[in-house]
Design an enzyme around this catalytic site. Structure first.
Site, PDB file in Angstrom:
ATOM      1  N   HIS A 245       0.752  -1.334   0.113  1.00 18.84           N
ATOM      2  CA  HIS A 245       0.019   0.018  -0.036  1.00 18.84           C
ATOM      3  C   HIS A 245       1.108   1.196  -0.052  1.00 18.84           C
ATOM      4  O   HIS A 245       1.287   1.597   1.020  1.00 18.84           O
ATOM      5  CB  HIS A 245      -0.922  -0.312   1.345  1.00 18.84           C
ATOM      6  CG  HIS A 245      -2.014   0.837   1.291  1.00 18.84           C
ATOM      7  ND1 HIS A 245      -1.607   2.104   1.793  1.00 18.84           N
ATOM      8  CD2 HIS A 245      -3.304   1.124   0.644  1.00 18.84           C
ATOM      9  CE1 HIS A 245      -2.843   2.956   1.517  1.00 18.84           C
ATOM     10  NE2 HIS A 245      -3.866   2.356   1.070  1.00 18.84           N
TER      11      HIS A 245
ATOM     12  N   ILE B 228       1.708   5.113   4.174  1.00 21.52           N
ATOM     13  CA  ILE B 228       0.787   5.404   4.803  1.00 21.52           C
ATOM     14  C   ILE B 228      -0.366   4.514   5.533  1.00 21.52           C
ATOM     15  O   ILE B 228      -0.576   3.382   4.421  1.00 21.52           O
ATOM     16  CB  ILE B 228      -0.204   6.488   3.537  1.00 21.52           C
ATOM     17  CG1 ILE B 228       0.621   7.573   3.250  1.00 21.52           C
ATOM     18  CG2 ILE B 228      -1.517   6.923   4.132  1.00 21.52           C
ATOM     19  CD1 ILE B 228       0.186   8.395   2.009  1.00 21.52           C
TER      20      ILE B 228
ATOM     21  N   GLY C 202      -6.883   3.539   5.223  1.00 22.47           N
ATOM     22  CA  GLY C 202      -8.078   3.833   5.736  1.00 22.47           C
ATOM     23  C   GLY C 202      -8.952   2.679   6.123  1.00 22.47           C
ATOM     24  O   GLY C 202      -9.462   2.726   7.318  1.00 22.47           O
ATOM     25  N   VAL C 203      -8.750   1.567   5.542  1.00 21.97           N
ATOM     26  CA  VAL C 203      -9.557   0.499   5.907  1.00 21.97           C
ATOM     27  C   VAL C 203      -9.039  -0.296   7.257  1.00 21.97           C
ATOM     28  O   VAL C 203      -9.773  -0.570   8.280  1.00 21.97           O
ATOM     29  CB  VAL C 203      -9.789  -0.753   4.568  1.00 21.97           C
ATOM     30  CG1 VAL C 203      -8.287  -1.142   4.449  1.00 21.97           C
ATOM     31  CG2 VAL C 203     -10.773  -1.581   4.996  1.00 21.97           C
TER      32      VAL C 203
ATOM     33  N   GLU D 180     -11.165  -0.401  10.858  1.00 22.77           N
ATOM     34  CA  GLU D 180     -11.088  -1.539  11.395  1.00 22.77           C
ATOM     35  C   GLU D 180     -10.481  -1.471  12.798  1.00 22.77           C
ATOM     36  O   GLU D 180     -11.232  -1.955  13.958  1.00 22.77           O
ATOM     37  CB  GLU D 180     -10.327  -2.570  10.858  1.00 22.77           C
ATOM     38  CG  GLU D 180      -9.910  -3.959  11.388  1.00 22.77           C
ATOM     39  CD  GLU D 180     -11.246  -4.756  11.591  1.00 22.77           C
ATOM     40  OE1 GLU D 180     -11.374  -5.517  12.283  1.00 22.77           O
ATOM     41  OE2 GLU D 180     -12.128  -4.664  10.700  1.00 22.77           O
TER      42      GLU D 180
END
Length: 151
Positions: free
Chosen positions: A53, A59, A62-63, A67
């Site tokens: 990623h 970074i 966002g997921v 979570e």
């Protein structure tokens, strides 16, 4: 409601959450009462998600932040008086999210995840979530859970 430090430890988190490395997104609980919890997640440059990623600019996805919010909410549910999350009779399933991201989270950051119960109706719960790093808001929004029994 006061809790001893053992209840707020990483071991307690492992006792309640079914997730394990690399998907365990809460390191410890800082504070908790019947409608609010504050949890910590330390971000390491060794997190497996960084391999694929944005590998040139690490970074935190966002997921994964979402979570961490969801897992913190599940921990809060385990402290609620009428909850049976802690004995395995109820499984909180994330039903809907409305999360906004304001600032990136990178290795070396410590996420402070605050969850407040907004509404609880029979087999559903809505929580407000805020993630801060160094007192700066990085992500916020609402999560809706369906609390599934073992029927």
């Amino acid at each position: 409601m006061k809790h001893n430090m053992d209840m707020l430890s990483h071991e307690y988190v492992l006792d309640i959450l079914p997730q394990r490395y690399p998907f365990l997104m809460v390191d410890r609980i800082n504070e908790v009462d019947t409608s609010k919890i504050v949890c910590i997640k330390n971000i390491s440059g060794n997190e497996p998600c960084f391999q694929g990623h944005f590998p040139n600019k690490k970074i935190f996805p966002g997921v994964y932040i979402t979570e961490a919010m969801a897992q913190s909410a599940i921990l809060l549910f385990s402290f609620m008086k009428d909850s049976s999350v802690d004995n395995g009779n109820t499984l909180p399933l994330l039903y809907h999210t409305n999360i906004k991201f304001k600032k990136v989270i990178t290795p070396g950051d410590q996420m402070v995840i605050s969850i407040n119960v907004v509404k609880r109706i029979s087999n559903a719960a809505i929580v407000e979530a805020v993630v801060k790093v160094n007192d700066k808001k990085c992500a916020y929004g609402e999560l809706t859970f369906t609390l599934m029994g073992d029927e």
